[in-house]
Write a protein that holds these residues in place. Structure first.
Motif, PDB file in Angstrom:
ATOM      1  N   ASP A 128       0.816  -1.221   0.000  1.00 57.51           N
ATOM      2  CA  ASP A 128       0.000   0.000   0.000  1.00 57.51           C
ATOM      3  C   ASP A 128       0.848   1.269   0.000  1.00 57.51           C
ATOM      4  O   ASP A 128       0.311   2.369  -0.176  1.00 57.51           O
ATOM      5  N   LEU A 129       2.171   1.133   0.151  1.00 53.05           N
ATOM      6  CA  LEU A 129       3.101   2.236  -0.050  1.00 53.05           C
ATOM      7  C   LEU A 129       4.211   1.749  -0.978  1.00 53.05           C
ATOM      8  O   LEU A 129       4.591   0.573  -0.940  1.00 53.05           O
ATOM      9  N   LEU A 130       4.737   2.660  -1.812  1.00 57.43           N
ATOM     10  CA  LEU A 130       5.839   2.338  -2.701  1.00 57.43           C
ATOM     11  C   LEU A 130       7.018   3.262  -2.413  1.00 57.43           C
ATOM     12  O   LEU A 130       6.835   4.446  -2.143  1.00 57.43           O
ATOM     13  N   LEU A 131       8.208   2.692  -2.485  1.00 60.46           N
ATOM     14  CA  LEU A 131       9.447   3.473  -2.482  1.00 60.46           C
ATOM     15  C   LEU A 131      10.160   3.099  -3.769  1.00 60.46           C
ATOM     16  O   LEU A 131      10.661   1.995  -3.905  1.00 60.46           O
ATOM     17  N   ASP A 132      10.173   4.021  -4.733  1.00 61.67           N
ATOM     18  CA  ASP A 132      10.586   3.678  -6.090  1.00 61.67           C
ATOM     19  C   ASP A 132      11.877   4.370  -6.487  1.00 61.67           C
ATOM     20  O   ASP A 132      12.282   5.383  -5.901  1.00 61.67           O
ATOM     21  N   ASN A 133      12.489   3.816  -7.533  1.00 61.94           N
ATOM     22  CA  ASN A 133      13.799   4.267  -7.994  1.00 61.94           C
ATOM     23  C   ASN A 133      13.823   4.142  -9.515  1.00 61.94           C
ATOM     24  O   ASN A 133      14.239   3.125 -10.053  1.00 61.94           O
ATOM     25  N   GLY A 134      13.299   5.164 -10.193  1.00 61.99           N
ATOM     26  CA  GLY A 134      13.158   5.096 -11.636  1.00 61.99           C
ATOM     27  C   GLY A 134      11.722   4.916 -12.096  1.00 61.99           C
ATOM     28  O   GLY A 134      11.454   4.805 -13.286  1.00 61.99           O
TER      29      GLY A 134
END
Length: 405
Positions: A128-134
């Motif tokens: 339900d949460l995202l930590l994205d890189n690109g």
């Protein structure tokens, strides 16, 4: 519907006790040099603002990232994560996989196909949460209709470009872009990237920098840092930059400015730092001198057309770790460093620990704010709230021996 239990998700991190033990030793040193995250881990452990949250993460799996993950775990979150091709530290992945509240899909040997499969596995965990890189997780979530995701953070310039480009108006949840914080731009990008890339270049090549000609493609905050670092060590630097204001800045710093084709003709080493795909095409490669080295610092390996280079080559071989030799049909030899992946991470250890302490403190603060009150943010792009920037800066000042209080 509840998300699947983590116990039902099989990780692919290398299961090796000795490898995990080595990873934990690396983590101990890293923790000791990340005072902001150490303090945040204690604070999040008391508050538990992430309790009941599952974070899907796509971020380079290495020691500094693991410190951030452990701080988020202290805050109550479960984590399902992957990294990027060639940048995973298998020792760290094995150490993280010991925690039953973490699922890891990452190995150093991963290809881009592996990476896309891992992204699908992360999203199958229904975070339900995202930590994205690109923006790979964010883009895949949008294509799937949003799922359970209520908010996200994005680490990079590449992800920012995607959010404001192909994904503009399509993201139904707020995304805080860490890259645009002045703390990240000034300290991580301008202070950290140049020395980190230099470290990767030296480890991969064991070659002198002085008296070489480097073409730096891209003069944003990261390219600026690299160009200045190389010039300080005696290199001749040519800047390729399509933004006329940035190109003018490079010229006023005393650097040569040229189109990419002309820079390719002159360069001993050509490095891409654009955050966009297709910076160096096969047409550009036709201008490279015999013996030239190619390297990438941008998040995606697509800044250099590696498949195109494969097609141009009459032969290819792994000459040494992180150096691939391509002999072209016309007889020229080109050398690709670290498979075209991020040189500072694929061939070295990435940004300095203290620099990433700042950037990952921004991540942890932002995820806490998003978890507690996602409605305080707008759908799509959001800057890091100013109060978070100021809080991190104030905390960092308190850790420095050069600052009198």
């Amino acid at each position: 519907m509840n998300p699947p239990p983590l116990s039902e998700l099989e990780p692919n991190a290398v299961e090796d006790a000795s490898l995990a033990d080595a990873g934990e030793r690396v983590l101990e040193w890293t923790w000791r040099n990340m005072p902001l995250l150490t303090r945040l881990r204690e604070e999040l452990g008391r508050e538990r603002p992430l309790a009941g949250r599952r974070i899907g993460m796509c971020l380079h799996v290495e020691a500094k990232t693991a410190v951030l993950i452990e701080a988020l775990r202290a805050g109550g979150a479960e984590l399902v994560l992957t990294g990027s091709p060639a940048t995973t530290d298998d020792r760290v992945a094995a150490a993280l996989a010991r925690d039953p509240g973490i699922r890891v899909y990452a190995r150093k040997a991963d290809t881009m196909d592996d990476h896309h499969a891992h992204v699908r596995r992360v999203l199958a965990s229904e975070p339900d949460l995202l930590l994205d890189n690109g923006a790979d997780l964010i883009a895949a979530t949008v294509e799937a209709g949003g799922g359970r995701v209520v908010a996200a953070t994005e680490e990079t310039t590449s992800g920012r470009h995607r959010l404001l480009g192909e994904l503009a108006g399509r993201v139904s949840f707020p995304v805080v872009v860490i890259n645009d914080s002045p703390i990240k731009l000034v300290f991580e990008n301008e202070q950290g990237i140049g020395p980190a890339v230099l470290d990767g270049f030296l480890r991969a090549t064991n070659s002198l920098v002085a008296a070489k000609t480097f073409a730096v493609v891209g003069f944003g905050s990261c390219g600026r840092s690299l160009a200045r670092t190389l010039r300080a060590l005696g290199a001749s630097v040519i800047v390729v930059e399509r933004d006329p204001v940035r190109a003018l800045e490079a010229a006023f710093e005393g650097m040569r400015v040229a189109p990419v084709e002309r820079a390719a003709e002159l360069a001993d080493v050509l490095v891409t730092v654009t955050g966009r795909p297709g910076a160096v095409t096969t047409e550009v490669m036709k201008h490279l001198r015999d013996g030239a080295l190619l390297a990438n610092v941008g998040h995606f390996a697509t800044e250099i057309d590696v498949p195109g280079l494969e097609r141009l080559a009459a032969s290819r071989r792994e000459l040494k770790d992180d150096v691939t030799e391509y002999v072209l049909e016309d007889g020229r030899t080109l050398y690709l460093l670290a498979r075209g992946e991020m040189l500072n991470l694929a061939a070295a250890s990435g940004h300095q620990i203290q620099v990433m302490d700042l950037g990952f403190a921004l991540q942890a603060h932002s995820l806490r704010a998003l978890s507690l009150d996602p409605d305080a943010f707008t759908a799509g792009y959001n800057a890091v709230p100013r109060e978070i920037d100021e809080a991190v800066a104030e905390e960092a000042l308190g850790t420095l021996s050069t600052v009198e209080r």
